[in-house]
Structures are given as structure tokens and as C-alpha cells.
Design a protein around this motif. Structure first.
Motif, PDB file in Angstrom:
ATOM      1  N   GLU A   1      27.472  45.026  34.117  1.00  0.00           N
ATOM      2  CA  GLU A   1      28.154  44.964  32.837  1.00  0.00           C
ATOM      3  C   GLU A   1      28.606  46.359  32.414  1.00  0.00           C
ATOM      4  OE1 GLU A   1      29.979  42.876  30.194  1.00  0.00           O
ATOM      5  OE2 GLU A   1      28.456  41.846  31.381  1.00  0.00           O
ATOM      6  N   GLY A   2      29.862  46.483  32.012  1.00  0.00           N
ATOM      7  CA  GLY A   2      30.406  47.780  31.647  1.00  0.00           C
ATOM      8  C   GLY A   2      30.951  48.557  32.818  1.00  0.00           C
ATOM      9  N   GLY A   3      30.792  48.008  34.052  1.00  0.00           N
ATOM     10  CA  GLY A   3      31.293  48.666  35.249  1.00  0.00           C
ATOM     11  C   GLY A   3      32.441  47.886  35.851  1.00  0.00           C
ATOM     12  N   PHE A   4      32.383  47.677  37.158  1.00  0.00           N
ATOM     13  CA  PHE A   4      33.423  46.902  37.835  1.00  0.00           C
ATOM     14  C   PHE A   4      32.766  45.866  38.739  1.00  0.00           C
ATOM     15  CE2 PHE A   4      32.325  50.219  40.806  1.00  0.00           C
ATOM     16  CZ  PHE A   4      32.484  49.666  42.069  1.00  0.00           C
ATOM     17  N   PHE A   5      33.564  44.885  39.172  1.00  0.00           N
ATOM     18  CA  PHE A   5      33.014  43.764  39.922  1.00  0.00           C
ATOM     19  C   PHE A   5      33.804  43.504  41.196  1.00  0.00           C
ATOM     20  CE2 PHE A   5      31.827  43.275  35.542  1.00  0.00           C
ATOM     21  CZ  PHE A   5      30.489  42.909  35.618  1.00  0.00           C
ATOM     22  N   THR A   6      33.080  43.097  42.243  1.00  0.00           N
ATOM     23  CA  THR A   6      33.681  42.700  43.506  1.00  0.00           C
ATOM     24  C   THR A   6      33.084  41.366  43.931  1.00  0.00           C
ATOM     25  OG1 THR A   6      31.994  43.898  44.756  1.00  0.00           O
ATOM     26  CG2 THR A   6      34.053  45.082  44.294  1.00  0.00           C
ATOM     27  N   ALA A   7      33.717  40.709  44.872  1.00  0.00           N
ATOM     28  CA  ALA A   7      33.176  39.462  45.413  1.00  0.00           C
ATOM     29  C   ALA A   7      32.152  39.800  46.476  1.00  0.00           C
ATOM     30  CB  ALA A   7      34.299  38.619  46.002  1.00  0.00           C
ATOM     31  N   ALA A   8      30.885  39.575  46.171  1.00  0.00           N
ATOM     32  CA  ALA A   8      29.797  39.883  47.104  1.00  0.00           C
ATOM     33  C   ALA A   8      29.019  38.607  47.380  1.00  0.00           C
ATOM     34  CB  ALA A   8      28.910  40.996  46.532  1.00  0.00           C
ATOM     35  N   ALA A   9      27.840  38.459  46.774  1.00  0.00           N
ATOM     36  CA  ALA A   9      27.009  37.278  47.038  1.00  0.00           C
ATOM     37  C   ALA A   9      26.717  36.460  45.787  1.00  0.00           C
ATOM     38  CB  ALA A   9      25.696  37.716  47.685  1.00  0.00           C
ATOM     39  N   ASP A  10      27.174  36.922  44.634  1.00  0.00           N
ATOM     40  CA  ASP A  10      26.898  36.242  43.375  1.00  0.00           C
ATOM     41  C   ASP A  10      28.121  35.421  42.953  1.00  0.00           C
ATOM     42  OD1 ASP A  10      26.238  35.390  40.866  1.00  0.00           O
ATOM     43  OD2 ASP A  10      26.136  37.383  39.961  1.00  0.00           O
ATOM     44  N   PRO A  11      28.064  34.100  43.021  1.00  0.00           N
ATOM     45  CA  PRO A  11      29.226  33.280  42.675  1.00  0.00           C
ATOM     46  C   PRO A  11      29.694  33.445  41.230  1.00  0.00           C
ATOM     47  CG  PRO A  11      27.595  31.986  43.869  1.00  0.00           C
ATOM     48  CD  PRO A  11      26.936  33.286  43.509  1.00  0.00           C
ATOM     49  N   SER A  12      28.776  33.832  40.324  1.00  0.00           N
ATOM     50  CA  SER A  12      29.148  33.935  38.914  1.00  0.00           C
ATOM     51  C   SER A  12      30.154  35.055  38.653  1.00  0.00           C
ATOM     52  CB  SER A  12      27.901  34.152  38.047  1.00  0.00           C
ATOM     53  OG  SER A  12      27.355  35.441  38.256  1.00  0.00           O
ATOM     54  N   VAL A  13      30.318  35.988  39.616  1.00  0.00           N
ATOM     55  CA  VAL A  13      31.257  37.077  39.426  1.00  0.00           C
ATOM     56  C   VAL A  13      32.693  36.558  39.365  1.00  0.00           C
ATOM     57  CG1 VAL A  13      31.812  37.674  41.827  1.00  0.00           C
ATOM     58  CG2 VAL A  13      31.658  39.485  40.116  1.00  0.00           C
ATOM     59  N   ALA A  14      32.929  35.351  39.853  1.00  0.00           N
ATOM     60  CA  ALA A  14      34.278  34.778  39.810  1.00  0.00           C
ATOM     61  C   ALA A  14      34.817  34.716  38.385  1.00  0.00           C
ATOM     62  CB  ALA A  14      34.284  33.393  40.444  1.00  0.00           C
ATOM     63  N   ALA A  15      33.917  34.525  37.428  1.00  0.00           N
ATOM     64  CA  ALA A  15      34.338  34.439  36.033  1.00  0.00           C
ATOM     65  C   ALA A  15      34.796  35.790  35.480  1.00  0.00           C
ATOM     66  CB  ALA A  15      33.191  33.894  35.184  1.00  0.00           C
ATOM     67  N   ARG A  16      34.545  36.868  36.210  1.00  0.00           N
ATOM     68  CA  ARG A  16      34.953  38.207  35.775  1.00  0.00           C
ATOM     69  C   ARG A  16      36.386  38.544  36.177  1.00  0.00           C
ATOM     70  NH1 ARG A  16      30.917  40.569  32.533  1.00  0.00           N
ATOM     71  NH2 ARG A  16      28.860  39.919  33.294  1.00  0.00           N
ATOM     72  N   ALA A  17      36.984  37.730  37.013  1.00  0.00           N
ATOM     73  CA  ALA A  17      38.309  38.049  37.533  1.00  0.00           C
ATOM     74  C   ALA A  17      39.380  37.929  36.445  1.00  0.00           C
ATOM     75  CB  ALA A  17      38.650  37.122  38.693  1.00  0.00           C
TER      76      ALA A  17
END
Length: 261
Positions: free
Chosen positions: A165-181
Motif C-alpha cells: 500500500e502506497g507503493g506499486f504493484f505487479t502481477a506475482a502470486a496474489d490474485p487480489s492485486v488485479a483490483a489495483r490495475a
């Protein structure tokens, strides 16, 4: 419809960690494009038995299939399912909680007779050219807004801003990161062309300042994707004093996908 796909490794001795595809259903109605830029880990154990190309091939393949076969699903849901599928393929052998588990940036676009949907995660880019010739860059700019001090070392980046949170996100192993796109939908009638690029190709505009996004999209449309990569490589070789490259690697994997609707 005109399509082009070019992906050039940064070094012949190192495997290309990018992934790209264009999918056209057998019906001929609509289609999708996928561009991934695999994140090169530092030369330390990342808790995974598999390489970045292994990861991008599987994540990209899942995105390619799901974006075409499950048109009822949003692109956010397509990315979520693709991340889950890829994680399941190696969770029994690898430490997927490691901050440097294989991961990638994502550009995903899908079009039908009526709409163009898009999804961008991290620092790859999607350029949309309108029917009138206006070019809009669809970007996830969170990485560019992070203070340089937070990116000074791999350890600092992993501990403070990578997939946090407050940083940046990539597609790794956590499916919930999709909502950050970054996502959205545009009317198909207003879109003439799409250009998706990894940051090895966007260097022409972002690092070397040879032109703006409109200039870049025009170059690809008029001279082709290979011409853009050739110019990037020439600029990299010419920057012997590293005025533009700084601490960046001299050559990076560079991928361009162009779709003229």
C-alpha cells in the motif's frame, strides 16, 4: 485489421523475459492483446525453482486464453484468474510469499464490435489512437511517483514499496492485486489503433526524450514496430556517457504490439 508483434531480448545471452500475444477468436469477432514485462530478480535466491520466462509464459498464456474464451468476465477478473492459475502451478514447490517471487507488469486490452476494454498494471504502457488521430497514454504511474530513496536498493524496494500500500504493484502470486490495475472501457468507434509497449520500448519517449506519446505511436504506425526498437537500440549504444541511461541496464527486453482496428 493490421497487427504487428515484435519482442527483442536485451542481450542474446539472456532469455527474453517479456511476453506478448494477440488473440483473434475463430468467429473473427473482436480480439485481445497481452503484453507482460517480467521483473528480473537480483542475483539472490527468490524462493522459486522457476525462471521469470517460465512465469511470464504461463501468466501470459492464461491471460491470452481467458481474455478470449471468457468474454463475460471483466479484465480484472481475467487477470485475477490468470494469477491464481499460475500461482497454483508452483505453490507446492516454491515460496510464493517471497517479495521477489517471479512477477510481471501487465497490459491487457480486449475489443468487440462495440467496446475496447483495457487494463494496465505497473510501468508498461498502452497508447490509444482515436479516429481523429489523438493519442492517449493509458498508464499506471505509481512507480514513477515513488521517491528515488525508496528505490535505492533491492532490499529497500522490497521492504517498503513493492506490492505494498502506497507503493506499486505487479502481477506475482496474489490474485487480489488485479483490483489495483488501471482499467476502463472505450467506445470501439472512437479507437483507431492500440500500441502496447514494455518499458524497454518506451525508452524512446520516456528516457531518451525523442518525442512524445503521439510521436511514438505515429512512428510505429508509419514505420513499424521494428523501426522503434531499432531506434531505441541505436540511442542506447550512442549514450556512452550514460547521460540518459544513468544506472539503467544498457539494453532491456523491448516489446511492441500494434493493432489497427
Amino acid at each position: 485489421m493490421r497487427t504487428e508483434l515484435i519482442s527483442a531480448p536485451g542481450a542474446l545471452a539472456h532469455p527474453n523475459e517479456d511476453y506478448a500475444s494477440v488473440g483473434i477468436p475463430a468467429s473473427g469477432e473482436g480480439g485481445s492483446l497481452v503484453v507482460l514485462d517480467g521483473v528480473t530478480p537480483p542475483a539472490t535466491d527468490a524462493g522459486c525453482l522457476h525462471s521469470v520466462p517460465w512465469f511470464t509464459a504461463r501468466l501470459g498464456g492464461a491471460l491470452h486464453e481467458l481474455s478470449v474464451s471468457r468474454r463475460e468476465s471483466s479484465l480484472t477478473e481475467v487477470l485475477r484468474q490468470a494469477i491464481q492459475r499460475t500461482a497454483d502451478a508452483h505453490r507446492d514447490t516454491c515460496d510464493l510469499s517471497h517479495p521477489r517471487t517471479p512477477q510481471a507488469t501487465v497490459v491487457l486490452a480486449r475489443w468487440s464490435a462495440d467496446d475496447v476494454e483495457y487494463l494496465v498494471l505497473s510501468d508498461s504502457a498502452l497508447l490509444v489512437e482515436s479516429a481523429a488521430g489523438t493519442v492517449t497514454a493509458l498508464l499506471d504511474d505509481r512507480l514513477s511517483r515513488i521517491p528515488r530513496a525508496a528505490l535505492a536498493t533491492h532490499a529497500t524496494t522490497d521492504a517498503t514499496v513493492r506490492n505494498k500500500e502506497g507503493g506499486f504493484f505487479t502481477a506475482a502470486a496474489d490474485p487480489s492485486v488485479a483490483a489495483r490495475a488501471v482499467t476502463g472501457t472505450l467506445p470501439r468507434a472512437g479507437v483507431r489503433a492500440l500500441t502496447a509497449l514494455t518499458d524497454g520500448a518506451t525508452r524512446w519517449a520516456e528516457k531518451f526524450r525523442e518525442g512524445d506519446w503521439t510521436d511514438l505511436a505515429t512512428l510505429v504506425r508509419k514505420e513499424g514496430a521494428q523501426a522503434l526498437i531499432d531506434r531505441v537500440r541505436a540511442l542506447e549504444l550512442a549514450d556512452t556517457e550514460r547521460v540518459f541511461l544513468g544506472r539503467s541496464k544498457t539494453h532491456d527486453d523491448a516489446t511492441v504490439v500494434y493493432v489497427e482496428l
